[in-house]
Scaffold this motif. Structure first.
Motif, short mmCIF file in Angstrom:
data_model
loop_
_atom_site.label_atom_id
_atom_site.label_comp_id
_atom_site.label_asym_id
_atom_site.label_seq_id
_atom_site.Cartn_x
_atom_site.Cartn_y
_atom_site.Cartn_z
N ASN A 140 0.84 -1.21 0.00
CA ASN A 140 0.00 0.00 0.00
C ASN A 140 0.87 1.25 0.00
N LYS A 141 1.98 1.20 0.74
CA LYS A 141 2.89 2.36 0.77
C LYS A 141 3.53 2.56 -0.61
N LEU A 142 3.85 1.43 -1.27
CA LEU A 142 4.43 1.51 -2.62
C LEU A 142 3.42 2.18 -3.56
N ALA A 143 2.16 1.82 -3.41
CA ALA A 143 1.10 2.43 -4.23
C ALA A 143 0.99 3.92 -3.92
N ASP A 144 1.17 4.28 -2.64
CA ASP A 144 1.12 5.70 -2.26
C ASP A 144 2.25 6.48 -2.94
N VAL A 145 3.44 5.84 -3.03
CA VAL A 145 4.57 6.51 -3.69
C VAL A 145 4.23 6.73 -5.17
N ALA A 146 3.69 5.68 -5.81
CA ALA A 146 3.33 5.79 -7.24
C ALA A 146 2.33 6.92 -7.45
N GLU A 147 1.39 7.02 -6.50
CA GLU A 147 0.37 8.07 -6.62
C GLU A 147 1.00 9.45 -6.45
N SER A 148 1.87 9.57 -5.42
CA SER A 148 2.48 10.87 -5.16
C SER A 148 3.40 11.30 -6.30
N GLN A 149 3.99 10.29 -6.99
CA GLN A 149 4.89 10.60 -8.11
C GLN A 149 4.12 10.75 -9.43
N LYS A 150 2.79 10.55 -9.34
CA LYS A 150 1.92 10.58 -10.53
C LYS A 150 2.42 9.61 -11.61
N ASP A 151 2.92 8.47 -11.14
CA ASP A 151 3.43 7.44 -12.07
C ASP A 151 2.29 6.45 -12.35
N ARG A 152 1.52 6.77 -13.38
CA ARG A 152 0.31 5.96 -13.67
C ARG A 152 0.65 4.53 -14.08
N ALA A 153 1.75 4.38 -14.81
CA ALA A 153 2.15 3.03 -15.24
C ALA A 153 2.46 2.17 -14.02
N ALA A 154 3.20 2.75 -13.06
CA ALA A 154 3.55 2.00 -11.84
C ALA A 154 2.28 1.69 -11.03
N MET A 155 1.36 2.66 -10.98
CA MET A 155 0.11 2.44 -10.24
C MET A 155 -0.63 1.23 -10.78
N GLN A 156 -0.67 1.15 -12.10
CA GLN A 156 -1.36 0.03 -12.74
C GLN A 156 -0.64 -1.29 -12.44
#
Ligand code: OFO
Length: 169
Positions: free
Chosen positions: A102-118
């Motif tokens: 979940n924290k990794l997903a938070d980082v992806a969100e904060s970095q606006k890295d949509r590919a990583a989020m997916q």
């Protein structure tokens, strides 16, 4: 190309997944020593699963032109007093891993890295399964209590587990 913050977060999670593999290998050794071969089989497959989780991120980082840094893997626990104690530790560990994902997903969100989020979504779903599987085994061990026959039946059930490489992403 992946940014440095996201890259570091993936490297940390690769280490956490490899630690999970190491922890389950230690649990495999515990069950081997107890001659609970079905439980030992379950753990060995769990080791393969965790390595697959780590390699999924490893390959992903490479595909995003990232930089892999492999850190030291901590020494896992190696003593438990019962199969129930082992699986309570599995459940607690998987709950911890869920919080890491979940924290990794938070980082992806904060970095606006949509590919990583997916990409991370696969791991979010996987953690639901990881926790549910561990919880079921904890519950069955509680039901078995001190009944050796029930324990051996569960051992036979876990002995039937086979490894299928997960399709990640
Ligand atoms: Fe990688 O899911 Fe368990 O720890």
């Amino acid at each position: 190309m992946i940014n440095e913050t996201m890259n570091k977060a993936f490297n940390d999670q690769i280490n956490a997944e490899l630690y999970s593999a190491y922890l389950y290998l230690s649990m495999n050794a515990y069950f081997e020593e107890q001659s609970l071969t079905g439980f030992a089989n379950w753990m060995k497959i769990q080791v393969q699963e965790e390595i697959a989780h780590a390699m999924g991120m490893y390959d992903y980082l490479n595909s995003r032109d990232g930089h892999i840094v492999l850190e030291q893997i901590n020494k896992p626990e190696c003593t438990w007093n019962s199969p129930l104690e082992v699986f309570e530790a599995v459940l607690a560990h998987e709950q911890h891993v869920t919080s890491l994902i979940n924290k990794l997903a938070d980082v992806a969100e904060s970095q606006k890295d949509r590919a990583a989020m997916q990409f991370i979504n696969w791991y979010i779903k996987e953690q639901v399964e990881e926790e549910a599987t561990a919880k079921t085994i904890v519950d069955k061990l509680k039901m078995a209590g001190n009944d050796t026959n029930a324990l051996l039946l569960l051992d036979a059930e876990l002995g039937a587990r086979t490894f299928t490489a997960p399709v990640i992403g």
